[in-house]
Scaffold this active site. Structure first.
Site, short mmCIF file in Angstrom:
data_model
loop_
_atom_site.label_atom_id
_atom_site.label_comp_id
_atom_site.label_asym_id
_atom_site.label_seq_id
_atom_site.Cartn_x
_atom_site.Cartn_y
_atom_site.Cartn_z
N SER A 47 7.80 -6.45 12.53
CA SER A 47 8.93 -5.54 12.33
C SER A 47 8.66 -4.27 13.13
CB SER A 47 9.03 -5.20 10.84
OG SER A 47 9.89 -4.11 10.60
N TYR B 118 5.68 -2.65 2.69
CA TYR B 118 6.21 -3.46 3.79
C TYR B 118 5.55 -3.05 5.11
CZ TYR B 118 9.92 -5.61 6.72
OH TYR B 118 10.63 -6.36 7.64
#
Length: 278
Positions: free
Chosen positions: A155, A168
């Protein structure tokens, strides 16, 4: 250029919908047969609806409509034995394994001092440990094929910090470390390992009421529409768009899987509309 992965077999996790389904279809369009898994159930700490029974069947239908073969199984990437069994069964039926897309992932929110142990553990177990399980299960088959390509989905949060999603961020940074280590360890076997780093992607992972609340806490729930939120998501990017499409990530996965990238390994490939330039 058609047939860029003709005759190859790809293993895709999180394939029941979203980016995973898109990756499976894009690889199938270019000639690959598919091994697909997905949890098809809800994880308690995830604040949006995850895939459900029947979603993976739709992926199967769409791949078969492309006249490609697919072996699809319900499996949770947190369960190594289940992942290994699915890969082994797929290879037994399809004959080989050449490409791995470790795509399965979850998303949730919370400041670092407010996250629960459940949120932290679920995030690391799916988004980091699950990626390791995927690679670990696939490596023997890639070695048997005398080489291959592993693509790990990270990401923009694997490149820079983002508030309110620290668990995350930690997991996605961990994916980068995993990718680089695997790239070194597997290079002698002609197995390439790279990561892709999407910005916000127009899937159910962001298009839901929980994410909308994070981006627009000042608005009433009925005011948090996709159209209204698009302007706020657009502030993340340099290019004038709110989010990218799943196929944009799939095209990056396809390139890394293909022989066009035959000497590319250890790369962090950003598909981020310039987000990480800020």
């Amino acid at each position: 250029m058609a047939g860029r992965v003709e005759g190859k077999v790809a293993f895709v996790t999180g394939a029941a919908r979203g980016q995973g389904r898109s990756h499976a279809l894009r690889l199938a369009q270019e000639g690959a047969d598919i091994i697909a898994i997905d949890i098809e159930s809800q994880i308690g700490s995830v604040p949006y609806d995850m895939s459900r029974p029947g979603d993976l069947d739709e992926t199967v239908r769409q791949v078969e409509a492309l006249d490609r073969r697919i072996v699809a199984k319900q499996a949770d990437v947190r369960d190594f034995d289940a992942v290994k069994a699915a890969v082994d069964e797929g290879v037994a039926e399809l004959g080989r394994l050449d490409i791995v897309s470790a795509n399965a992932g979850i998303f949730s929110f919370g400041a670092m001092d407010e996250l629960t142990d459940e949120q932290w553990d679920d995030m690391q177990d799916v988004n980091l440990k699950g990626v390791w399980h995927t690679a670990k299960a696939a490596i023997p088959h890639l070695r048997a094929a005398k080489g291959g390509s592993i693509i790990l989905t990270s990401s923009t949060a694997g490149i820079h910090a983002i508030p309110n999603i620290g668990h995350y961020v930690a997991a996605k940074h961990g994916v980068v470390g995993l990718m680089k280590t695997l790239a070194l360890e597997l290079a002698p076997d002609s197995i390439r390992v790279n990561s892709v780093h999407p910005t916000s992607v127009d899937t159910d992972m962001i298009q839901n009421s929980a994410t909308y609340e994070l981006f627009a806490p000042d608005l009433k729930p009925e005011e948090r529409t996709k159209e209204v939120l698009a302007d706020r998501f657009a502030t993340l990017s340099v290019l004038p768009i709110p989010w990218v499409e799943a196929v944009d990530i799939s095209n990056a996965v396809l390139w890394l899987a293909s022989d066009e990238a035959r000497y590319v390994t250890g790369l962090q490939l950003k598909v981020d509309a310039g987000e990480t330039l800020k």
